[in-house]
Design an enzyme around this catalytic site. Structure first.
Site, PDB file in Angstrom:
ATOM      1  N   GLY A  54      21.648 -11.309   1.798  1.00 39.61           N
ATOM      2  CA  GLY A  54      22.992 -10.699   1.776  1.00 39.61           C
ATOM      3  C   GLY A  54      23.744 -10.386   1.006  1.00 39.61           C
ATOM      4  O   GLY A  54      24.406 -11.021  -0.125  1.00 39.61           O
ATOM      5  N   CYS A  81      19.987 -17.999  -0.881  1.00 39.39           N
ATOM      6  CA  CYS A  81      21.198 -17.162  -2.025  1.00 39.39           C
ATOM      7  C   CYS A  81      22.207 -17.342  -0.857  1.00 39.39           C
ATOM      8  O   CYS A  81      22.812 -18.112   0.030  1.00 39.39           O
ATOM      9  CB  CYS A  81      20.437 -15.254  -2.231  1.00 39.39           C
ATOM     10  N   TYR A  82      22.522 -15.854  -0.258  1.00 40.12           N
ATOM     11  CA  TYR A  82      23.650 -15.896   1.073  1.00 40.12           C
ATOM     12  C   TYR A  82      23.563 -17.008   2.401  1.00 40.12           C
ATOM     13  O   TYR A  82      24.617 -18.082   2.438  1.00 40.12           O
ATOM     14  CB  TYR A  82      23.946 -14.093   1.528  1.00 40.12           C
ATOM     15  N   HIS A 168      15.923 -16.828  -6.175  1.00 38.60           N
ATOM     16  CA  HIS A 168      15.511 -16.447  -4.593  1.00 38.60           C
ATOM     17  C   HIS A 168      14.292 -16.480  -5.498  1.00 38.60           C
ATOM     18  O   HIS A 168      13.230 -16.414  -6.384  1.00 38.60           O
ATOM     19  CB  HIS A 168      15.929 -15.040  -5.458  1.00 38.60           C
ATOM     20  N   GLU A 170      11.059 -16.042  -3.324  1.00 35.09           N
ATOM     21  CA  GLU A 170      10.188 -14.512  -3.025  1.00 35.09           C
ATOM     22  C   GLU A 170       9.936 -13.487  -3.898  1.00 35.09           C
ATOM     23  O   GLU A 170       8.941 -13.319  -3.573  1.00 35.09           O
ATOM     24  CB  GLU A 170      11.082 -13.739  -1.650  1.00 35.09           C
ATOM     25  N   GLY A 224      -5.060  10.151   2.668  1.00 37.48           N
ATOM     26  CA  GLY A 224      -4.663   9.076   1.692  1.00 37.48           C
ATOM     27  C   GLY A 224      -4.776   7.647   2.183  1.00 37.48           C
ATOM     28  O   GLY A 224      -4.954   7.367   3.010  1.00 37.48           O
ATOM     29  N   ASP A 226      -2.785   5.576   3.360  1.00 36.14           N
ATOM     30  CA  ASP A 226      -1.970   4.623   4.350  1.00 36.14           C
ATOM     31  C   ASP A 226      -1.952   5.318   5.198  1.00 36.14           C
ATOM     32  O   ASP A 226      -2.160   5.046   6.059  1.00 36.14           O
ATOM     33  CB  ASP A 226      -0.623   5.262   3.828  1.00 36.14           C
ATOM     34  N   SER A 227      -2.114   7.201   5.476  1.00 37.37           N
ATOM     35  CA  SER A 227      -1.987   8.043   6.417  1.00 37.37           C
ATOM     36  C   SER A 227      -3.116   7.459   7.317  1.00 37.37           C
ATOM     37  O   SER A 227      -4.115   7.759   8.179  1.00 37.37           O
ATOM     38  CB  SER A 227      -1.992   9.432   6.644  1.00 37.37           C
ATOM     39  N   SER A 228      -4.495   6.899   6.513  1.00 44.49           N
ATOM     40  CA  SER A 228      -6.290   7.467   6.876  1.00 44.49           C
ATOM     41  C   SER A 228      -6.261   5.211   7.854  1.00 44.49           C
ATOM     42  O   SER A 228      -6.891   5.606   8.812  1.00 44.49           O
ATOM     43  CB  SER A 228      -6.703   6.764   5.807  1.00 44.49           C
ATOM     44  N   LYS A 368       1.000  -2.179  -0.278  1.00 43.52           N
ATOM     45  CA  LYS A 368      -0.268  -1.573  -0.181  1.00 43.52           C
ATOM     46  C   LYS A 368      -0.779  -2.623  -0.517  1.00 43.52           C
ATOM     47  O   LYS A 368      -2.027  -1.715   0.223  1.00 43.52           O
ATOM     48  CB  LYS A 368       0.826  -0.670  -1.311  1.00 43.52           C
TER      49      LYS A 368
END
Ligand code: XMP
Length: 512
Positions: A54, A81-82, A168, A170, A224, A226-228, A368
């Site tokens: 954070g 971290c935080y 980090h 991640e 595209g 994402d919308s598909s 993605k």
């Protein structure tokens, strides 16, 4: 209730990245507000807690603090971290406030691998981004790893199963970071590794149903990825309560509209409204040659047409969007502060506020590649799930100069040839983008016995991983030859084909 790993969010832009890494380990996780009570976590069947990073200092007045009782739950805790500073602060250690951030690569020396670092080499490159640091260990803890700047870069209390790491794990720049997270999940929390894309879908379907109830949902379908995927997921969840709107702006590729109608309308049986606004777009674009001007006109007209179509569809309460997590946070890259890379998330031209629509964003937490997996499991074909990016303004930024129906037609036909050859060779899926650009330049040629005076088509084929930089693809010469001869033979109006060998930078991928 599945076994859950709780990620308490203290405001780091990387919280979702932690969640993503947990999913990669096939473990179920849920992000909770930092102040969530220990009792609530117990009810959620939490078998491990991760305290995120954070931006605040633990000493700041506005510092987010967890419910101290989480340390009494008897479940393992990993502070990142935080998160580790909070452990220091709450469990009797000392944290030193520093105005300067330690930022960038560090070298972690693992002194005692224990469970957290099991199977890792003694030295690992890690990524730091923190201001405060732990200066005195809380009772019961010992250091298990150091960096150049910190004797307490990694700490553990094996009795209570508390772990803390200053860096980090991640982010991609921390070597073996996923292994550290997996060690915590599996080795320390004994979490089950059975969370799959199918589970994500089941869960998302439940959430969508809970959010929208019996309400009507509208989705702008572009075709595209994402919308598909959003459309397929929403359709699975709410069937006929979903209406998809596809705007034909006259700047689509060959057969694109027919493909969308066939796949979503007939195959998936989605309530699909195709709005043919091509004339309006072309009328407004008449005589316009300046690229930014074109984009503005196309963008504005889209919002207008979309808004009008919503009104004609009737009452809806929700607007669905295929927003992905990277739309919220762009990416984590070397040399840039991860937290500074936030891209503000913008809606379609302020439409939801104006139309008083509530947003439904079922892919908001995904990246993605995860969205592609969801799409595949939902039965979307490979050419949709692995479709190359296509700019919002469509062929409008691929016809240089004025956009006319005739020029668009030439471009569409040439582009269809390139697309076909890229698909046949299998290279379509290997490059980042492959498309044609129409150049309003006439050059002389011969066709049979006749002199010709026709336009030029440029082939733009690039390799890239994120579109920030790109290199022109070294296509096989025989493929280039086939594309060129097919375009000049099959597409009327084209007399010459050229291949763009510019990289990005300095050139951009699109020509406008
Ligand atoms: P450039 O041309 O800037 O493109 O190198 C980088 C990537 O972004 C795509 N692109 C767009 N996508 N709306 C979009 O949705 C746009 O206006 C737009 N302009 C470029 C481009 O195709 C490439 O993948």
């Amino acid at each position: 209730m599945p076994q859950t790993i709780a990620v308490l969010d203290f405001g780091s832009q990387l919280t979702q990245v932690i969640a993503r890494r947990i999913r990669e380990c096939q473990v179920y996780s849920k992000i909770f507000h930092f102040s969530t009570s220990a009792e609530k976590l117990r009810q959620e069947n939490v078998v491990g807690i991760i305290l995120s990073g954070g931006p605040q200092s633990v000493y700041s007045r506005k510092a987010p603090h967890p419910d101290p009782a989480i340390f009494e739950l008897g479940v393992p805790v990993l502070g990142i971290c935080y998160g580790v500073q909070l452990m220091g602060h709450f469990l009797g250690g000392e944290v030193e406030h520093s105005k300067e951030r330690e930022y960038g690569h560090g070298l972690l020396t693992i002194q005692k691998p224990g469970r957290l670092f099991a199977g890792l080499p003694k030295k690992v490159r890690v990524w730091n981004s923190h201001g405060d640091k732990l200066t005195k260990l809380p009772p019961g803890f010992r250091a298990i790893g150091t960096t150049e700047n910190s004797p307490f870069a990694a700490i553990e209390d094996t009795k209570r199963n508390f772990y803390g790491i200053q860096f980090h794990p991640e982010v991609f720049h921390t070597e073996r970071g996923v292994d550290m997270i997996r060690n915590f999940l599996v080795g320390v929390c004994a979490a089950k590794q059975d969370w799959t894309t199918r589970d994500f879908i089941t869960h998302a379907v439940e959430n969508i149903r809970a959010q929208v109830g019996k309400g009507r949902v509208i989705l702008g379908l572009s075709g595209g990825v994402d919308s598909s995927v959003a459309a397929a997921l929403l359709h699975k969840a709410i069937g006929k309560q979903l209406t998809c709107v596809f705007v034909d702006n006259g700047l689509l590729r060959k057969n694109e509209r027919e493909y969308v109608e066939k796949l979503y309308g007939r195959h998936f049986r989605i309530d699909l409204r195709v709005v043919d606004a091509s004339r309006l777009f072309l009328r407004r674009l008449k005589g316009v040659t300046e690229p930014e001007q074109k984009r503005k006109i196309i963008g504005r007209t889209f919002v207008e047409v979309f808004e009008r179509s919503l009104k004609s569809i009737g009452h809806a309460e929700f607007l669905a969007q295929g927003t992905l997590y990277p739309d919220v946070i762009e990416s984590v890259s070397i040399g840039n502060n991860p937290a500074s890379l936030i891209k503000t998330h913008h809606n379609v031209g302020g439409l939801p506020e104006r139309m008083k629509l509530k947003l439904v964003e079922p892919l908001r937490e995904l990246f993605k590649d995860e969205v592609r997996q969801v799409g595949s499991v939902l039965g979307l074909p490979r050419e949709v799930v692995w479709r190359q990016p296509f700019p919002g303004p469509g062929l409008g930024v691929r016809v240089m100069g004025e956009i006319t129906s005739a020029n668009l037609e030439i471009l569409r036909n040439a582009d269809a040839v390139l697309h076909d050859e890229m698909m046949r060779s299998g290279l379509y899926y290997k490059v980042w983008q492959s498309f044609c650009v129409f150049l309003p330049v006439k050059t002389v040629g011969v066709f049979g016995d006749e002199r010709t005076y026709d336009y030029v088509i440029a082939l733009r084929v690039v390799e890239s991983t994120d579109a920030m930089t790109a290199d022109w693809a070294k296509l096989p010469h025989d493929l280039l030859q086939r594309v060129s001869s097919r375009i000049t033979n099959e597409v009327r109006g084209v007399g010459r084909v050229v291949f763009d060998i510019s990289s990005k930078p300095p050139a951009t991928i699109e020509w406008e």
